[in-house]
Write an enzyme that holds these catalytic residues in place. Structure first.
Site: not given
Ligand code: DGL
Length: 268
Positions: A12-13, A75, A155, A187, A189
């Site tokens: 992932d990024s 990702c 985050e 996404c 997240h």
């Protein structure tokens, strides 16, 4: 070591792909995992295709050197613009990604054929979800919404916070106005705010790309006779390109377990 005992490579990024590791650990508790998160260069969601392809090639190379048996692009942004590049480099190694798994699940879930997608700016601009849905079923309508504010809010740990709720009330109405019955969380997240999304988009089927990807990985391994037969605790190794402040706290929230073996390496 035989082929089935090798680890699954997940990347992932940054930290977000740990939602996919978490889903994998629940669905496939005997599998070893090597994770790479490009924490020094995150976010990818606002970067150009060329840059993301270049970074993704470096990560793929690193994971191939770890001798993995299968690659998972956790990702959405990488899957959207650099999936072909990763597959070309991986050769015969199976490569699965969150977009393919999410599109499969959305097509199975929708009745009306109106599917919403929430994702980063780069993923939305790539039109990758619309193409993936069209390749699976004709006649569906895919409506996409870029949600750039959600990654930093998540985050920050604001999973059930008035600011996150208000932000969703900006992003959701254009999707709801199109009478979607299915919403892809496009996404890494977003699975963390599923309860809030369920409240703000009631009655809509939420496609969580982490669990759908874990299911697709389980199928791919079973088809190739690559499921790890071990009954001992699996080995998880985490590699990142930077260890920023609060990395462990944020990562463990995404992963829902302690991060023990963490190593920093530089790529490129
Ligand atoms: N991992 C990215 C995604 O799923 C989100 C974070 C970023 O922008 O790099 O699209």
């Amino acid at each position: 070591m035989n082929e089935a005992q090798k680890a699954i490579g997940v990347f992932d990024s940054g930290v977000g792909g740990l939602t996919v590791v978490r889903a994998l650990s629940e669905r496939l508790p005997c599998e070893n995992i090597v994770y790479f998160g490009d924490t020094a260069r995150v976010p990818y969601g606002t970067k150009s295709r060329g840059t993301i392809e270049q970074f993704s090639a470096q990560i793929t190379q690193f994971l191939l050197e770890q001798n993995v048996k299968l690659l998972v692009i956790a990702c959405n942004t990488i899957a959207a613009v650099a999936g072909a590049k990763v597959r070309a480099l991986a050769g015969a190694l199976p490569v699965l990604d969150v977009i393919g798994a999410g599109a499969d699940a959305a097509v199975a879930a929708t009745r009306s054929g109106h599917i919403g997608v929430m994702a980063t700016v780069t993923t939305v601009n790539s039109n990758a979800y619309a193409r993936a849905v069209a390749a699976r079923r004709e006649g569906c309508r895919v409506i996409s919404q870029a949600c750039p504010l959600l990654v930093p809010l998540i985050e920050e740990g604001w999973l059930d916070h008035p600011v996150t709720r208000l932000t969703l009330r900006e992003y959701l109405p254009p999707l709801l106005a199109e009478n979607i019955d299915t919403l892809i969380l496009g996404c890494t997240h977003y699975p963390l705010i599923k309860p809030l999304l369920a409240e703000e988009a009631p009655g809509i089927a939420l496609v969580d790309s982490s669990t759908t990807t874990a299911e697709a990985v389980a199928q791919a391994l079973a088809e190739r006779d690559l499921l790890n037969p071990q009954s001992t605790a699996p080995d998880y190794r985490f590699f990142v390109s930077d260890i920023p402040l609060r990395f462990r706290a944020i990562g463990e929230r995404f992963l829902n377990r302690p991060i023990d073996q963490l190593e920093m390496i530089s790529l490129g």
